[in-house]
Design an enzyme around this catalytic site. Structure first.
Site, mmCIF file in Angstrom:
data_model
loop_
_atom_site.group_PDB
_atom_site.id
_atom_site.type_symbol
_atom_site.label_atom_id
_atom_site.label_comp_id
_atom_site.label_asym_id
_atom_site.label_seq_id
_atom_site.Cartn_x
_atom_site.Cartn_y
_atom_site.Cartn_z
ATOM 1 N N SER A 16 37.960 106.984 10.410
ATOM 2 C CA SER A 16 38.476 105.628 10.629
ATOM 3 C C SER A 16 37.334 104.627 10.820
ATOM 4 C CB SER A 16 39.448 105.580 11.807
ATOM 5 O OG SER A 16 38.786 105.813 13.020
ATOM 6 N N ARG A 68 20.365 126.035 11.149
ATOM 7 C CA ARG A 68 20.422 124.574 11.239
ATOM 8 C C ARG A 68 19.291 123.921 10.453
ATOM 9 N NH1 ARG A 68 20.945 122.053 17.033
ATOM 10 N NH2 ARG A 68 18.685 121.922 17.010
ATOM 11 N N MET A 93 30.065 115.704 13.128
ATOM 12 C CA MET A 93 30.185 116.625 14.255
ATOM 13 C C MET A 93 29.185 117.777 14.222
ATOM 14 S SD MET A 93 32.396 115.055 15.937
ATOM 15 C CE MET A 93 32.840 116.186 17.259
ATOM 16 N N ILE A 95 25.171 118.798 15.398
ATOM 17 C CA ILE A 95 23.955 118.385 16.102
ATOM 18 C C ILE A 95 22.806 118.463 15.098
ATOM 19 C CG2 ILE A 95 22.357 118.959 17.965
ATOM 20 C CD1 ILE A 95 24.748 118.556 19.461
ATOM 21 N N LEU A 96 22.012 117.412 15.036
ATOM 22 C CA LEU A 96 20.921 117.361 14.062
ATOM 23 C C LEU A 96 19.603 117.700 14.736
ATOM 24 C CD1 LEU A 96 22.306 114.139 12.455
ATOM 25 C CD2 LEU A 96 22.125 116.353 11.297
ATOM 26 N N HIS A 112 29.346 106.495 19.774
ATOM 27 C CA HIS A 112 29.805 107.503 20.733
ATOM 28 C C HIS A 112 30.913 106.879 21.590
ATOM 29 C CE1 HIS A 112 29.622 110.977 23.333
ATOM 30 N NE2 HIS A 112 29.685 110.140 24.347
ATOM 31 N N ASP A 148 23.012 111.839 22.388
ATOM 32 C CA ASP A 148 23.752 110.753 23.048
ATOM 33 C C ASP A 148 22.897 109.982 24.049
ATOM 34 O OD1 ASP A 148 25.996 111.476 21.607
ATOM 35 O OD2 ASP A 148 26.779 112.761 23.190
HETATM 36 C C1 GRF Z 1 34.903 108.333 17.073
HETATM 37 O O1 GRF Z 1 35.566 108.291 18.292
HETATM 38 C C2 GRF Z 1 33.422 108.206 17.280
HETATM 39 O O2 GRF Z 1 33.082 107.432 18.382
HETATM 40 C C3 GRF Z 1 33.008 109.642 17.510
HETATM 41 O O3 GRF Z 1 33.818 110.405 16.665
HETATM 42 C C4 GRF Z 1 35.029 109.693 16.408
HETATM 43 C C5 GRF Z 1 35.127 109.561 14.923
HETATM 44 O O4 GRF Z 1 36.345 109.012 14.522
HETATM 45 N N1 GRF Z 1 31.609 109.826 17.270
HETATM 46 P P1 GRF Z 1 36.580 108.631 13.019
HETATM 47 O O5 GRF Z 1 36.306 109.901 12.198
HETATM 48 O O6 GRF Z 1 35.616 107.533 12.656
HETATM 49 O O7 GRF Z 1 37.995 108.198 12.928
#
Ligand code: GRF
Length: 212
Positions: A16, A68, A93, A95-96, A112, A148
């Site tokens: 999104s 990784r 999702m 970790i880099l 974040h 983060d």
């Molecule tokens: C969001 O809440 C963002 O802050 C976090 O992961 C979520 C990703 O949502 N890092 P979307 O895939 O952009 O809808």
């Protein structure tokens, strides 16, 4: 005219934030070109937003690599093929590793869902409620080697209401994320951001924390 800022967006799921960045670009509010969207997950629903906008997509599936470091190197090769000025993590999702992060130093952004440094990591909305936070929110930051914890570009706060569930709170934060990320990317594209001593400057001034 200068060439537009080239952006590569990395996603893993819903996408999104990617959708909001595309919308801002299409409305003329964001002077960038999304050169490609890359996902580690071939089934990420967010890929459909890139397809609908005619943005090339690539899958680099982390499960196809032994570790990784190999995954990160493959990701770097694919990203660099698109010659980005900026790499945007939008719900990516994985970790880099250090090499990846150093390679994109100063041009790698993340969003974040918390008011960092509060609530790093996962499940931020449920934790905000459980820990009795009165405010929650989202942060766009440059990525550094500490997860983060990179220099903050922009934050937005929302109230935590007594009747909130993790879902209602997440929805309130997400609506703000969709405004926040295009704005931070625009500042980058307009060459208004700099990092000095681990802090972000906007037009040469320290950024205001929690600016709306
Ligand atoms: C969001 O809440 C963002 O802050 C976090 O992961 C979520 C990703 O949502 N890092 P979307 O895939 O952009 O809808």
């Amino acid at each position: 005219m200068n060439d537009p800022t080239r952006v590569v967006v990395l996603i893993s799921g819903r996408g999104s934030n990617l959708r909001s960045i595309i919308a801002a670009m299409q409305n003329g509010e964001l002077p960038v070109l999304i050169a490609a969207t890359i996902s580690n997950n071939a089934h990420a629903p967010g890929l459909s937003h890139a397809h609908a906008a005619g943005i090339p997509t690539t899958i680099i599936d982390h499960r196809h690599f032994t570790g990784r470091a190999e995954f990160d190197q493959a990701l770097i090769r694919e990203i660099d093929r698109w010659r980005p000025d900026l790499v945007v993590l939008a719900g990516f999702m994985r970790i880099l590793g250090t090499d990846f992060i150093r390679h994109y130093q100063g041009r790698l952004m993340n969003i974040h869902p918390s008011l960092l440094p509060a609530l790093p990591g996962l499940d931020t909305h449920a934790r905000a409620i459980r820990e009795g936070h009165r405010q929650h929110g989202a942060t766009v930051h440059f990525v550094t080697e500490n997860v983060d914890a990179g220099p903050v570009i922009l934050q937005v706060a929302v109230p935590v209401l007594p009747e909130d569930t993790a879902e209602t709170l997440a929805a309130r934060v997400l609506a703000e994320e969709h405004r926040l990320y295009p704005r931070a990317i625009r500042w980058f594209a307009e060459h208004r951001l700099a990092i000095r001593d681990g802090h972000v400057l906007l037009d040469g001034q320290p950024v205001q924390k929690c600016s709306q």
